[in-house]
Design a protein around this motif. Sequence first.
Motif, short mmCIF file in Angstrom:
data_model
loop_
_atom_site.label_atom_id
_atom_site.label_comp_id
_atom_site.label_asym_id
_atom_site.label_seq_id
_atom_site.Cartn_x
_atom_site.Cartn_y
_atom_site.Cartn_z
N LYS A 156 48.84 27.18 26.36
CA LYS A 156 48.28 26.36 27.44
C LYS A 156 49.33 26.25 28.54
N VAL A 157 49.35 27.24 29.38
CA VAL A 157 50.37 27.34 30.43
C VAL A 157 49.78 26.85 31.75
N PRO A 158 50.48 25.99 32.48
CA PRO A 158 49.98 25.52 33.78
C PRO A 158 49.63 26.68 34.72
N LYS A 159 48.62 26.47 35.53
CA LYS A 159 48.20 27.52 36.48
C LYS A 159 49.32 27.88 37.44
N ASP A 160 50.10 26.89 37.80
CA ASP A 160 51.24 27.12 38.70
C ASP A 160 52.43 27.61 37.88
N GLU A 167 65.13 29.01 31.73
CA GLU A 167 66.25 29.80 32.23
C GLU A 167 67.25 29.99 31.10
N VAL A 168 67.50 31.24 30.73
CA VAL A 168 68.41 31.56 29.63
C VAL A 168 69.60 32.34 30.18
N GLU A 169 70.76 31.73 30.10
CA GLU A 169 71.99 32.37 30.60
C GLU A 169 71.79 32.88 32.03
N GLY A 170 71.14 32.04 32.86
CA GLY A 170 70.95 32.37 34.26
C GLY A 170 69.74 33.24 34.55
N GLN A 171 69.04 33.71 33.51
CA GLN A 171 67.84 34.53 33.71
C GLN A 171 66.59 33.65 33.61
N ARG A 172 65.85 33.54 34.68
CA ARG A 172 64.66 32.70 34.69
C ARG A 172 63.42 33.51 34.27
N ALA A 173 62.61 32.88 33.42
CA ALA A 173 61.38 33.52 32.95
C ALA A 173 60.26 32.50 32.93
N HIS A 174 59.02 32.99 32.86
CA HIS A 174 57.85 32.12 32.90
C HIS A 174 56.90 32.49 31.76
N TRP A 175 56.21 31.48 31.24
CA TRP A 175 55.27 31.73 30.16
C TRP A 175 53.93 32.21 30.71
N LYS A 176 53.20 32.95 29.87
CA LYS A 176 51.83 33.35 30.17
C LYS A 176 50.99 33.17 28.93
N ASN A 177 49.75 32.73 29.11
CA ASN A 177 48.86 32.55 27.97
C ASN A 177 48.68 33.86 27.20
N GLY A 178 48.83 33.78 25.88
CA GLY A 178 48.61 34.94 25.03
C GLY A 178 49.75 35.93 25.00
N ASN A 193 59.17 21.73 33.66
CA ASN A 193 57.74 21.82 33.98
C ASN A 193 57.52 21.02 35.25
N GLU A 194 57.62 21.71 36.39
CA GLU A 194 57.53 21.05 37.69
C GLU A 194 56.09 21.12 38.21
N THR A 195 55.13 20.95 37.31
CA THR A 195 53.72 20.97 37.68
C THR A 195 53.07 19.66 37.24
N ASP A 196 51.78 19.52 37.56
CA ASP A 196 51.06 18.31 37.14
C ASP A 196 50.20 18.56 35.90
N GLU A 197 50.48 19.68 35.19
CA GLU A 197 49.77 20.00 33.96
C GLU A 197 50.73 20.01 32.78
N THR A 198 50.17 19.81 31.59
CA THR A 198 50.96 19.88 30.37
C THR A 198 51.13 21.34 29.95
N ARG A 199 52.33 21.70 29.55
CA ARG A 199 52.58 23.05 29.04
C ARG A 199 52.64 22.99 27.52
N VAL A 200 51.90 23.87 26.84
CA VAL A 200 51.92 23.93 25.38
C VAL A 200 52.21 25.37 24.95
N ILE A 201 53.16 25.53 24.07
CA ILE A 201 53.44 26.84 23.49
C ILE A 201 53.51 26.71 21.97
N LEU A 202 53.33 27.81 21.29
CA LEU A 202 53.64 27.87 19.86
C LEU A 202 55.05 28.41 19.76
N LEU A 203 55.96 27.58 19.25
CA LEU A 203 57.36 27.99 19.11
C LEU A 203 57.57 28.45 17.67
#
Length: 254
Positions: A156-160, A167-178, A193-203
């Motif tokens: 459940k990744v925010p649309k934005d 950011e891992v060791e200076g490398q920024r990445a973004h989640w995508k559903n699936g 999470n600088e959005t107005d939606e909740t972010r959910v991942i399976l860790l």
Amino acid sequence: MQEQEKGPETRPWIIWVGSKLRSRIDQISTASSKIPVKPILSEKHFDWTRHIADHWEEVAAEAEAVVKHRDAIPPLRELSPDHRNTGRDGKWRSFFLIGYGYKVPENCGRAPKTAALMEKVPDLNSAFFSILDPGATIPPHRGVTRGLITCHLGVKVPKDTSNCWIEVEGQRAHWKNGEWLIFDDCFVHQVANETDETRVILLVQVKRPMRFPGKLVHDAWLWAIRKSPFVQDARKNFDKWEEAFAIAEANEEV
């Protein structure tokens, strides 16, 4: 060992021993690794990821049902005293299915399809729904050992997506559903999470593929971590939060 169940400041000998051993064990893990030692990794190193990604919508549906009871899901800082500086704002919540090899039967029953998928993951250490509230930040930190790899499946990744990042060791990445985002959390990393939606991942956290002697050394180190207050204090706190979740479920049924 001191008896009181407080934060890491009450057990300085554990911190001292851990700090002395950790660096050396991480060196052994690095030298014995069968996969690259770098911040962000490809899922090609983990064959099991494809099967789970194929079922991401089923996982997402179970996560959605769980998140309905958000207030009954513990902030990680309250579940584990050793994470009180990691989730300072209380906006990072964790619904554990498995933690350091310990299954949480009640939660697995609430997400049976996801729990069944986790049974197919080799060398599994932990699995949980990681829930990040709008506006949440997780300050820079690093994991406890290089011998574990952290895998995030977006459910459940925010649309934005550009404003929800890790950011891992200076490398920024973004989640995508699936899709999977896999990294070595022994490198310094931070999340927002600088959005107005909740972010959910399976860790999903698994053991790093290693050759001898690294595998033997790390398995012994991981056993010690599992028996330490770092893990055992969190297990004791599950009972309190299980009661809260059960009450939330009962209220929904009324």
